[in-house]
Scaffold this motif. Structure first.
Motif, mmCIF file in Angstrom:
data_model
loop_
_atom_site.group_PDB
_atom_site.id
_atom_site.type_symbol
_atom_site.label_atom_id
_atom_site.label_comp_id
_atom_site.label_asym_id
_atom_site.label_seq_id
_atom_site.Cartn_x
_atom_site.Cartn_y
_atom_site.Cartn_z
ATOM 1 N N PHE A 335 0.834 -1.195 0.000
ATOM 2 C CA PHE A 335 0.000 0.000 0.000
ATOM 3 C C PHE A 335 0.877 1.256 0.000
ATOM 4 O O PHE A 335 2.056 1.211 0.372
ATOM 5 C CB PHE A 335 -0.911 0.015 1.227
ATOM 6 N N PRO A 336 0.301 2.400 -0.371
ATOM 7 C CA PRO A 336 1.059 3.661 -0.322
ATOM 8 C C PRO A 336 1.478 4.013 1.101
ATOM 9 O O PRO A 336 0.831 3.632 2.071
ATOM 10 C CB PRO A 336 0.067 4.690 -0.864
ATOM 11 N N VAL A 337 2.575 4.741 1.206
ATOM 12 C CA VAL A 337 3.055 5.256 2.485
ATOM 13 C C VAL A 337 2.644 6.722 2.563
ATOM 14 O O VAL A 337 3.200 7.572 1.870
ATOM 15 C CB VAL A 337 4.584 5.108 2.607
ATOM 16 N N LEU A 338 1.625 7.006 3.374
ATOM 17 C CA LEU A 338 1.010 8.330 3.361
ATOM 18 C C LEU A 338 1.740 9.354 4.223
ATOM 19 O O LEU A 338 1.465 10.547 4.109
ATOM 20 C CB LEU A 338 -0.444 8.225 3.827
ATOM 21 N N ASN A 339 2.669 8.916 5.083
ATOM 22 C CA ASN A 339 3.280 9.863 6.018
ATOM 23 C C ASN A 339 4.529 10.532 5.461
ATOM 24 O O ASN A 339 5.247 11.217 6.192
ATOM 25 C CB ASN A 339 3.611 9.168 7.345
ATOM 26 N N ASN A 409 -7.282 -9.497 8.639
ATOM 27 C CA ASN A 409 -5.828 -9.582 8.548
ATOM 28 C C ASN A 409 -5.311 -9.072 7.206
ATOM 29 O O ASN A 409 -4.733 -9.815 6.422
ATOM 30 C CB ASN A 409 -5.373 -11.021 8.787
ATOM 31 N N PRO A 410 -5.532 -7.777 6.938
ATOM 32 C CA PRO A 410 -4.824 -7.193 5.793
ATOM 33 C C PRO A 410 -3.370 -6.934 6.174
ATOM 34 O O PRO A 410 -3.009 -6.982 7.364
ATOM 35 C CB PRO A 410 -5.577 -5.882 5.561
ATOM 36 N N LYS A 411 -2.539 -6.659 5.182
ATOM 37 C CA LYS A 411 -1.119 -6.388 5.422
ATOM 38 C C LYS A 411 -0.795 -4.992 4.923
ATOM 39 O O LYS A 411 -1.294 -4.550 3.899
ATOM 40 C CB LYS A 411 -0.257 -7.436 4.723
ATOM 41 N N ASP A 412 0.055 -4.305 5.677
ATOM 42 C CA ASP A 412 0.371 -2.927 5.332
ATOM 43 C C ASP A 412 1.787 -2.603 5.777
ATOM 44 O O ASP A 412 2.411 -3.366 6.542
ATOM 45 C CB ASP A 412 -0.636 -1.983 6.004
ATOM 46 N N GLY A 465 3.753 -5.491 7.775
ATOM 47 C CA GLY A 465 3.246 -6.115 8.990
ATOM 48 C C GLY A 465 1.795 -6.524 8.865
ATOM 49 O O GLY A 465 1.099 -6.193 7.907
ATOM 50 N N ASP A 466 1.332 -7.240 9.866
ATOM 51 C CA ASP A 466 -0.042 -7.744 9.905
ATOM 52 C C ASP A 466 -0.929 -6.817 10.723
ATOM 53 O O ASP A 466 -0.708 -6.626 11.923
ATOM 54 C CB ASP A 466 -0.097 -9.143 10.507
ATOM 55 N N TYR A 467 -1.926 -6.251 10.046
ATOM 56 C CA TYR A 467 -3.002 -5.508 10.708
ATOM 57 C C TYR A 467 -4.006 -6.561 11.164
ATOM 58 O O TYR A 467 -4.577 -7.284 10.344
ATOM 59 C CB TYR A 467 -3.601 -4.546 9.688
ATOM 60 N N ILE A 468 -4.227 -6.681 12.476
ATOM 61 C CA ILE A 468 -5.068 -7.769 12.993
ATOM 62 C C ILE A 468 -6.204 -7.192 13.832
ATOM 63 O O ILE A 468 -5.977 -6.403 14.761
ATOM 64 C CB ILE A 468 -4.246 -8.760 13.825
ATOM 65 N N ARG A 520 0.186 2.596 13.636
ATOM 66 C CA ARG A 520 1.547 2.507 13.105
ATOM 67 C C ARG A 520 1.601 2.095 11.628
ATOM 68 O O ARG A 520 2.700 1.934 11.087
ATOM 69 C CB ARG A 520 2.372 1.535 13.953
ATOM 70 N N PHE A 521 0.440 1.951 11.005
ATOM 71 C CA PHE A 521 0.462 1.554 9.602
ATOM 72 C C PHE A 521 0.421 2.775 8.691
ATOM 73 O O PHE A 521 -0.226 3.782 8.981
ATOM 74 C CB PHE A 521 -0.695 0.608 9.296
ATOM 75 N N ALA A 522 1.121 2.650 7.574
ATOM 76 C CA ALA A 522 1.343 3.803 6.708
ATOM 77 C C ALA A 522 0.152 4.134 5.822
ATOM 78 O O ALA A 522 0.044 5.246 5.321
ATOM 79 C CB ALA A 522 2.585 3.574 5.842
ATOM 80 N N PHE A 523 -0.745 3.187 5.613
ATOM 81 C CA PHE A 523 -1.894 3.431 4.735
ATOM 82 C C PHE A 523 -3.210 3.188 5.463
ATOM 83 O O PHE A 523 -4.086 4.042 5.503
ATOM 84 C CB PHE A 523 -1.801 2.538 3.497
ATOM 85 N N LEU A 524 -3.350 2.010 6.068
ATOM 86 C CA LEU A 524 -4.562 1.698 6.816
ATOM 87 C C LEU A 524 -4.610 2.445 8.145
ATOM 88 O O LEU A 524 -5.635 2.432 8.828
ATOM 89 C CB LEU A 524 -4.657 0.190 7.069
ATOM 90 N N ILE A 525 -3.521 3.079 8.521
ATOM 91 C CA ILE A 525 -3.365 3.867 9.740
ATOM 92 C C ILE A 525 -3.475 2.959 10.965
ATOM 93 O O ILE A 525 -2.476 2.623 11.584
ATOM 94 C CB ILE A 525 -4.395 5.015 9.840
#
Length: 868
Positions: A335-339, A409-412, A465-468, A520-525
């Motif tokens: 995914f894009p890194v929005l920060n 469990n998406p990944k970002d 990483g794993d968004y859980i 801490r995720f760059a796209f899903l936040i």
């Protein structure tokens, strides 16, 4: 339920009432009174109703080529905007679920019942924050006897969520024996998508007054990704790899934070350059080929219902259900890194002589897609007692306990890990102790200037990483009803009355892992843990008065109390039924309805992403949209009017209904774009990165807008007997006359015939309908269906969206006991979308409207059913 049998074929999809007439009963058998959706009073015949009901029996599900409930919903002309396609950008955590959206009034505005009782809403909500019942988790297909759809408001009868109507799934109760059905379905266009489904059902009478039904279904479905189709157009993101860089030394009046420039090797490494406004340039990444149109699914459904006659006047019943759907979906390589992370001047590959910002994603062109995983699980238990006192008094007591759980469990990209890697401290074994040198030992640099750098791939497991999330929704319902069929004798017959009480407890709970809670995720936040519940109490009554022999008046009233979370409301309903002649009946109804805010809208927190145009520089990027619940929300309210009639003569039947809904205080969320436009420099509403790009927009759930819509439903069917069998042509559809959307400033937008992309509305083509012919001759039958969705307009680009016309064919043969004595065998073959019609092009990511078009193309299927 009724045991009489109509002598004419009724296995078709009706948009009005089923035309079962008393004279069509077999012999002199007495007509048993039955329960019909939309009333608490039993009726002698289903068509004897002042409200518009569509009834779809089990045969129809096979006749129309439906593989599951989602396929049925797609054929309904009065459904508009259901979210049943796996669109990566607008249907995220809801992948693998299905819902229904009557009249385009929102997926939360249709109440879904199973055997007349409420179901738990899905633990996941739509991107707009709407709760819904997952129709994919209800009941195996072979266990369905019929589906009844009430197409006008029914809050006075059923309470909240019935503002647009009711869909009631009714299980079989007359099966004695077993049925097994195997179906294989394959996409015959480009790509390899296919599905295998096995259904089993067993039913048996137990004693003189009991019955048991057991059913199971298993579906295995493979994916269809848009890289496999030939009609998808590029969908460019300005966050790619190769990416772009924000260079502070090139700042100017138009770009105070620095000029954005595309990677000098953008084109050579597979990207494409776009010249933006104010001198900016971007290296674009085409993510359209990675959009999943059909996800991989493994779905198991189990269902059991049993009833037992305690005595001649009392019946006990119990039912249980379980559904599990494991889903995987392909998405972009990352995914894009929005920060906008920093790349220091000391980076060994930095081609600039200063610290810069990276605008892109760590993995892009030429890299394999990432896989996201989801699981949806529903468990349900219900039991009750139905009784009679004499021949004219009936009572019911029931309890329902249902829970829906989802694992997400998406990944970002982990934003800080990616930043460390850009600083030269990337890697699982890199220790950032004092004296450790960037890029030395087990500490690696991520190289944003070379997509093929070997270190980049080594850092994948560190960066991604794993968004859980584990989320659940639970509902408990206790209800009691007593009905008097012969309350008072009037000149034209007996008045009837029902009275009931209901108690509901609704709760939600969301638990996320530490990374997700810490944003801490760059796209899903990220997302926050949430827990909330509420109690709802209701009393209701219904009265039926025979004014004259041919005229019936119906009255209903319901009071529902949500306490401090939603307030209370009282809603009436008035209906009339006039038997003008033996061939013609006229019906009408008027009611007020309401939908209380969901627990999620009151207490929840939801973070997803959206396209955002920054008014500072005109650039459009992805950003996070975080919506917070508001405990002060009030129910949305509406009025519903329906006037219709049924005409039946000889072999000809016709239903027509005019309907109108007027909604106020519509529950929605703030437009993220409107918030950005109004509060571009407010750090509490619009959160920006150090490079000045938008990271998160903070919005709220609100009562804001109004919807006024009206239209006409029609259904015409004729049966023609010939020497070569019976031909049954049918024409049905829904024509929308009005779809006005009023925003929170009082501005009225005409949403009729439009995509309604940036409004509270749904895609609203003026006409949806079908023309079909059924042929039956001895053991043979065939069906031809032509389906039509009218053209409409993309209200953003003002471009026309073409009409969508498909042709379906089916042939069925009943082999009887030809293969084995005592076993009846039936074989069906068919093709859906024979001409391989692609969904009409829409200028959005994915190239089609996922709430109206169907991306699956031509599909052939074979079905084998055995009964023993």
């Amino acid at each position: 339920m009724s045991h009489y049998k109509p002598t004419r074929l009724m296995g078709w999809l009706f948009t009005g009432s089923l035309l079962y007439l008393p004279t069509q009963c077999v012999g002199a058998q007495e007509i048993e009174k039955i329960s019909v959706t939309g009333t608490r009073l039993k009726r002698s015949i289903q068509s004897d109703s002042p409200i518009p009901i569509a009834s779809i029996d089990a045969k129809v599900l096979s006749t129309i080529g439906a593989n599951d409930v989602r396929d049925l919903i797609e054929t309904l002309p009065f459904n508009a905007g259901a979210q049943n396609n796996s669109d990566n950008l607008t249907q995220n955590f809801t992948v693998g679920t299905s819902n229904i959206n009557l009249r385009g009034l929102g997926v939360s505005s249709t109440l879904v019942l199973l055997n007349g009782r409420r179901q738990v809403v899905s633990a996941v909500v739509t991107d707009q924050g709407a709760s819904f019942v997952d129709t994919a988790s209800l009941i195996p297909t072979l266990a369905i006897q019929r589906v009844e759809i009430l197409k006008d408001g029914a809050s006075a009868i059923y309470g909240s969520d019935a503002v647009a109507g009711v869909v009631n799934f009714i299980s079989r109760d007359d099966l004695n024996g077993s049925e097994v059905q195997y179906e294989y379905r394959k996409r015959m266009s480009d790509g390899s998508q296919d599905e295998t489904k096995v259904d089993f059902v067993f039913g048996s009478d137990t004693g003189s007054s009991g019955h048991v039904l057991v059913a199971a279904s298993y579906l295995e479905r493979s994916s269809l990704v848009l890289s496999e189709v030939d009609w998808v157009q590029p969908a460019f993101s300005s966050f790619g790899n190769p990416g772009s860089f924000v260079v502070p030394s090139l700042a100017n009046d138009d770009n105070p934070d620095g000029l954005t420039v595309a990677d000098p090797n953008c084109v050579q490494n597979g990207g494409s350059v776009s010249e933006g406004s104010n001198g900016n340039s971007f290296c674009l990444f085409d993510f359209a080929p990675q959009i999943t149109a059909v996800p991989n699914e493994d779905r198991l459904q189990l269902y059991m219902r049993t009833k037992w006659g305690w005595n001649d006047d009392t019946e006990l019943w119990f039912e249980a259900g379980f559904a599990d759907n494991d889903v995987s979906r392909e998405v972009s390589p990352s995914f894009p890194v929005l920060n906008a992370p920093s790349v220091l001047s000391s980076h060994p590959n930095n081609i600039y002589d200063e610290d810069i910002f990276f605008r892109g994603r760590p993995f892009g062109v030429g890299k394999p897609t990432e896989i996201n995983f989801y699981s949806h699980q529903t468990t349900r238990v219900a039991f009750g007692i139905d009784g009679a006192i004499g021949t004219d008094k009936f009572w019911q007591v029931s309890y329902v306990n249902a829970k829906n759980e989802a694992f997400l469990n998406p990944k970002d990209v982990i934003a800080d890990n990616f930043q460390f890697a850009l600083f030269g401290f990337g890697g699982i074994n890199c220790r950032q102790d004092l004296g450790v040198v960037a890029g030395a030992g087990e500490c690696l640099y991520f190289n944003p200037f070379d997509p093929q750098a070997s270190a980049n791939e080594q850092l994948r497991s560190y960066i991604i990483g794993d968004y859980i999330g584990n989320v659940e929704s639970e509902t408990q319902v206790v209800e009691g009803v007593i009905a008097f069929d012969e309350l008072i004798e009037m000149e034209a017959g007996f008045a009837a009355m029902a009275f009931g009480m209901q108690y509901r407890k609704e709760s939600i709970r969301s638990v996320y892992d530490a990374l997700t809670q810490q944003d801490r995720f760059a796209f899903l936040i990220g997302n926050q843990n949430v827990e909330g519940d509420r109690d709802v109490k209701a009393v209701f009554t219904e009265l039926r008065l025979p004014i004259f022999e041919q005229l019936e008046l119906g009255l209903a009233l319901r009071y529902e109390d949500y306490g401090d979370l939603g307030g209370d409301t009282t809603d009436p309903k008035v209906s009339l039924l006039w038997h003008a002649s033996s061939n013609l009946s006229v019906r009408g109804s008027y009611s007020t309805s309401f939908r209380a805010p969901s627990v999620h809208q009151l207490k929840g927190v939801q973070t997803n992403f959206a396209n955002i145009t920054d008014p500072r520089d005109g650039s459009t990027t992805f950003g996070g949209n975080r919506t917070v619940g508001d405990p002060d929300l009030v129910p949305e309210t509406s009025t519903a009017l329906n006037i219709g009639g049924t005409f039946s003569a000889n072999q000809f039947d016709m239903d027509i209904d005019y309907w109108r809904f007027s909604f106020e205080e519509v529950l929605t969320r703030e437009s993220h774009q409107a918030v950005v436009n109004a509060f571009a420099d407010d750090p509490e509403r619009v959160i920006r990165t150090s490079a000045g790009t938008i990271s998160i927009v903070n919005t709220r759930f609100i009562n804001a807008e109004a919807i006024d819509t009206s239209g006409i439903d029609f259904n015409i069917i004729y049966q023609w007997d010939t020497r070569f069998g019976r031909l049954t042509p049918q024409f049905s559809g829904s024509y929308i006359l009005e779809y006005d959307l009023t925003d929170n400033t009082g501005v009225v937008n005409d949403g009729l015939g439009r995509l309604n992309r940036n409004t509270v509305g749904n895609p609203t083509p003026k006409l949806k309908g079908s023309f079909g012919i059924n042929w039956q001759f001895e053991a043979h039958s065939a069906n031809v269906f032509f389906r039509h969705v009218a053209s409409y307009e993309n209200d953003v680009t003002l471009e026309k969206i073409s009409s969508f016309n498909t042709l379906d064919l089916q042939y069925e043969i009943d082999l009887g006991e030809a293969i084995k004595v005592g076993v009846n065998t039936n074989i069906t073959v068919g093709v859906v979308n024979v001409t391989d019609k692609a969904p009409p092009f829409v200028d959005i990511a994915g190239s089609y409207d996922p709430r109206t078009g169907d991306p699956r193309g031509r599909r052939a299927y074979i079905k084998l059913k055995v009964e023993f």
